[in-house]
Design an enzyme around this catalytic site. Structure first.
Site, PDB file in Angstrom:
ATOM      1  N   LYS A  94     -16.674  22.003 -13.614  1.00 36.90           N
ATOM      2  CA  LYS A  94     -17.349  21.214 -14.642  1.00 36.90           C
ATOM      3  C   LYS A  94     -16.524  19.971 -14.953  1.00 36.90           C
ATOM      4  O   LYS A  94     -15.304  19.954 -14.795  1.00 36.90           O
ATOM      5  CB  LYS A  94     -17.522  22.033 -15.918  1.00 36.90           C
ATOM      6  N   ASP A 105     -17.386  15.022   1.213  1.00 40.96           N
ATOM      7  CA  ASP A 105     -18.577  15.163   0.372  1.00 40.96           C
ATOM      8  C   ASP A 105     -18.992  13.794  -0.156  1.00 40.96           C
ATOM      9  O   ASP A 105     -19.203  13.612  -1.344  1.00 40.96           O
ATOM     10  CB  ASP A 105     -18.305  16.133  -0.781  1.00 40.96           C
TER      11      ASP A 105
END
Length: 992
Positions: free
Chosen positions: A700, A820
């Site tokens: 997160k 990514d």
């Protein structure tokens, strides 16, 4: 009793044994103090033994032969951390310090190192302004502070250097303008200020006063204005690099007065005017790079008179006229790149006979006539790139004697006649591209000798005959594209044994017979296109076992039988078996309206698609409304229980998580990579669920507003090691994480999100980044806020992100692969400048496979799915998808695309409808269409299915910078892009 005494000799021996060993000298004690001031990972400096008499045999220590005094310390690449150890300055005879490629920082204090002559602190973690005191070191000759994080202007004190010969400040964050006062450091021989974000300013004319200067590197310094003629006075200069700036105006003729010049690099600017004559008089000149400017006029005849000239790059300009005849007499020329100009005329007939050419690239011009027959007479030629010209005649027979040839691209010309037999079988050839010509004859069986051939593109010629069985010997073949010819006969069975085959495109020929069985080796095949031939028999069920096949087109043949149910195993982006003689029921997966166009022209096929046998009425008899009501009730009840459970779990998790993080504060450790104005405890107090601003697979992200008003982003990662090892400390996974974060903490680039620090606990890791107020590119681009992103902003974002990735790939040692890259990992600051972010899965490049696939749907390179091998080209593919997002405004996957991803959708739409249906309609195409088309093309090159054809990120940066220079996108009269853009444009050697 009589007293007993030890004999005198024995007593002396005992006293000697009891005396302490000889003490370490003073220089050695200072070195041990310096070691204690640093964090030194084992086993580095293990031989620094305090019991030694002197440190002269210690690692990295050099001493004077006469008195044993320490004169030099050299400790590069040992992962040393901490501020510069002041104890080193207490060694009176210390002349040289090399602590490069460590983690020294954030402060630097060398004012007391008065004897210092050489200081190398490159690739460290130093921050803040450059110390004024450096200029007061009276004997300093060499100063290398490159690849740190120094900021602010170069201090005026640097004009006081008394003896400085070499100054390197590359890759810092220096601002202000390139200072004129450096022209007063008369002793300078090397000045390297490249790749700093200086304020726009001119090249100081005062640098022409540095008569001893040999190297002047000012690449990427935000220079504007013209090149000062005063630089022509630097008669000792061997290397001049003013590339990658915004310089304008002509190349001053005075530059040809650099009589000692070996290399002159002015590429990637906005220079105009003709190339001045006179460079041919430079006797030591070996390299000229004036590419990617706006130069016009003819190439000077005398340019090739320079006797040692080896490389000449003039590509991507507006040069006209013929290639000078003098090029054929250049005695040392190895590399000639002239592509993307407006050159015309014919090539010199004897080109290659007297010149040891290794690479010749004249692509994308208007050159006519024949290929010179002696182009490879010297036997050195490795790359022959002549695509997109008006060349005619035959391919020279002598080309078959070019045994070193690796890449031949002659596509889109007017070449005719048979391809010489020997050319088919060249042993080192990896790419042979002959498409879009008028070539005749057959594919020769000699092709069996092409042991390294990876890509064979023969489309749109007049080739005849059968595909030879010897094609099966080309074991490295990845692509065979020969559509649009007159090939006949069956497919050779040997084709099924090619284990590396990824693309097989033979559409629009006269091939016949049955489709191949025994194709188990096609594990890497992603595209099979056999449309518009005369194939008969049934569709092989084995096709359904090909693991990465996503493009299958068998339309326009005479295939019969049923559609094999095994094809349901495939994840197809393109599927077409229309216009055959197929019959029977469709496999359930394909019996939907979405696949209607895949089956047209097969009147005996049956399925649920309206118009194909009318559907199955039996299924309607089994429908009962009461059953449906009962199922709805069960679903609603289950959903209510699920919502209640999630709410309870969220409350428990939030309460537990907050207390867990704030407990045992003493067990948190902080590793900083910059000078911090906050503590780890202040960060912990901000980790409230109300502050969550994002989440992903690795953790997160929280927005933390600190007491001083500063805002940072905190990414919380739960330790894999803690889960797998029961919370034990010191696991290999945690060690790997620490090493990885330490590597990423060294990254310093304006287009990469700054990692402030890492806070670690045995069960949790916190990464603290600079906060980016405008969020991610993906969030902005694919939401109602897309109006913020006009074309100019999108172009700048693309260039920023490319420069960040280029830094990771080419300037970090070892290189770093992000793994990514996606629009959600490109963040935007307050001015909408872009920074690459989220290195949760980044890896230092090592030649090994990964245990799991990292990346996001729509961005993963095709080869990654079956090899799990990562390298820089995986990032390049993902970045290509980001470019397509910026140009089209569409996400990487979307229901609008059907089974396609964005790359396949763009290519098919270009082919069927034209470029206007691809570009984002929200953008101003009246002003920027050409730029958008060029960026679209770059994106398609990056997203090539063949990794070898994707440009390196450094090349991508250059191509993007070129977009705002002069150039012509390849758009035909109907407003459509050639299919060349959608795969065959992927080449590093030529601009398109």
């Amino acid at each position: 009793m009589a007293a007993s005494f030890l004999p005198l000799p024995l007593l002396l021996l005992l006293l000697l044994l009891l005396l302490p060993a000889q003490a370490l000298n003073q220089d050695g004690l200072h070195l041990l103090d310096a070691k204690r001031a640093l964090t030194v990972p084992a086993p580095a400096l293990a031989d620094w033994n305090p019991r030694d008499a002197t440190p002269c045999n210690w690692t990295g220590v050099a001493c004077h032969d006469h008195d044993g005094a320490v004169t030099a310390i050299s400790l590069p690449r040992l992962n040393l951390a901490g501020s510069f150890p002041a104890a080193l300055c207490r060694i009176p005879g210390l002349r040289s310090i090399d602590l490069s490629d460590n983690y020294i920082g954030p402060d630097l204090d060398v004012a007391r190192c008065r004897a210092l002559q050489r200081l190398d602190l490159s690739i460290n973690a130093l921050v803040g302004p450059l110390p004024d005191a450096l200029a007061d070191l009276p004997d300093l000759i060499y100063l290398n502070l490159q690849s740190n994080n120094f900021s602010g202007p170069i201090p005026e004190s640097f004009a006081r250097f008394a003896k400085l010969q070499s100054l390197s400040l590359v890759y810092n964050l220096l601002d202000g303008k390139v200072p004129p006062f450096l022209g007063r450091v008369a002793t300078l021989r090397e000045l390297n200020l490249s790749y700093n974000p200086f304020a726009p300013g001119p090249v100081p004319p005062q640098l022409g006063d540095l008569s001893a200067l040999r190297v002047l590197w000012l690449a990427g310094c935000n220079l504007v204005g013209t090149i000062p003629p005063s630089l022509g006075r630097l008669t000792n200069l061997t290397d001049l690099d003013l590339s990658t700036n915004a310089l304008t105006g002509p190349i001053p003729p005075e530059i040809t007065g650099l009589t000692s010049a070996v290399q002159i690099e002015l590429y990637n600017n906005s220079l105009t005017g003709p190339i001045p004559t006179g460079f041919g008089n430079l006797q030591d000149l070996r390299g000229i790079d004036f590419a990617m400017n706006r130069l016009h006029g003819a190439i000077p005849e005398d340019l090739f008179h320079a006797p040692r000239l080896e490389t000449l790059h003039l590509y991507a300009n507006a040069l006209t006229g013929p290639v000078p005849e003098s090029v054929a007499k250049a005695p040392s020329l190895l590399e000639l790149r002239l592509f993307a100009n407006s050159l015309n005329g014919t090539l010199p007939a004897d080109l290659g006979r007297n010149t040891p050419l290794v690479c010749l690239d004249i692509s994308d011009n208007a050159i006519s006539g024949e290929i010179p027959p002696g182009i490879c007479d010297r036997g050195e030629l490795e790359e022959l790139l002549m695509l997109d010209n008006r060349l005619s005649g035959r391919i020279p027979d002598a080309l078959g004697r070019c045994r070193r040839l690796r890449r031949v691209r002659l596509s889109n010309n007017r070449l005719a006649g048979d391809v010489p037999d020997a050319v088919w079988g060249l042993p080192h050839m990896s790419l042979l591209e002959l498409n879009d010509n008028h070539l005749t004859g057959q594919i020769s069986p000699v092709i069996a000798g092409a042991a390294n051939l990876s890509k064979l593109v023969l489309s749109n010629n007049r080739l005849t005959g059968a595909i030879p069985s010897e094609i099966g010997s080309v074991s490295k073949l990845y692509e065979l594209s020969a559509g649009g010819n007159m090939l006949s006969g069956p497919l050779p069975s040997s084709l099924g044994g090619l284990a590396e085959l990824g693309r097989l495109v033979l559409r629009n020929n006269s091939l016949s017979g049955q489709l191949l069985r025994g194709i188990e080796s096609w594990k890497k095949l992603s595209e099979l296109n056999l449309a518009d031939n005369g194939f008969t028999g049934s569709i092989p069920p084995e096709l359904g076992d090909l693991p990465v096949l996503n493009y299958l087109d068998l339309s326009g043949n005479e295939l019969s039988g049923e559609v094999p149910v095994q094809l349901e195993n495939l994840k197809l982006n393109q599927f077409n078996v229309s216009n055959n003689q197929l019959r029977g029921p469709l496999p359930p997966q394909y019996a939907t309206e979405a696949y209607r166009s895949s089956f047209l022209g097969n009147p005996e096929l049956c399925g649920e698609i309206a118009g194909l046998c009318g559907g199955d009425p039996q299924s309607k008899k089994n429908y009962h409304p009461g059953f449906a009501w009962m199922m709805r009730s069960i679903f609603i009840f289950a959903a209510a229980i699920l919502v209640a459970g999630v709410a309870w779990f969220y409350w428990r998790y939030r309460t537990f998580n907050r207390s867990k993080l704030r407990a045992d504060r003493s067990k948190w450790t902080l590793t900083s990579f910059h000078k911090l104005s906050f503590s780890e405890y202040e960060i912990l107090d901000c980790l409230d669920e109300d502050n969550v601003i994002g989440s992903g697979a690795s953790g997160k992200v929280y927005k933390a507003v600190l007491s001083n008003g500063e805002v940072v982003a905190v990414k919380k990662l739960w330790s894999v090691a803690a889960v797998e090892n029961g919370g034990g400390e010191g696991s290999a996974a945690d060690d790997s994480f620490e090493a990885e974060v330490r590597t990423l903490g060294k990254i310093r680039h304006k287009n990469i999100v700054k990692l402030w620090c890492c806070c670690a606990h045995k069960e949790c890791k916190l990464l603290v980044y600079e906060y980016m107020p405008n969020g991610s590119l993906g969030d902005v681009l694919h939401s109602s806020k897309a109006g913020l992103l006009d074309w100019g902003t999108r172009y700048k974002i693309a260039l920023d992100a490319a420069e960040g990735l280029s830094y990771l790939h080419h300037d970090c040692v070892p290189a770093i692969v992000h793994r990514d890259v996606k629009s959600n990992n490109i963040l935007l600051d307050a001015e909408l400048s872009a920074r690459v972010a989220d290195f949760g899965v980044a890896k230092v490049v090592e030649a090994k496979s990964m245990s799991v696939i990292a990346g996001s749907c729509g961005y993963i390179a095709p080869e990654y799915a079956y090899t799990l091998r990562v390298n820089e080209k995986s990032d390049t593919y993902s970045f290509g998808v980001v470019l397509l997002e910026l140009v089209t405004g569409k996400p990487p996957v979307d229901p609008e695309f059907g089974e396609k991803d964005l790359v396949k959708w763009v290519c098919s739409t270009l082919e069927q409808k034209g470029v206007e249906h691809v570009l984002d309609s929200r953008l101003d195409m009246s002003c920027f269409k050409e730029e958008m088309v060029r960026v679209l093309n770059i994106g398609l090159q990056c997203a090539s299915s063949l990794p070898i054809n994707r440009p390196a990120m450094r090349r991508v940066v250059k191509m993007l910078q070129e977009v705002r220079g002069e150039g012509r996108p390849r758009v035909d009269k109907d407003g459509k892009l050639s299919p060349y853009y959608c795969e065959d444009a992927s080449d590093q050697g030529s601009s398109v």
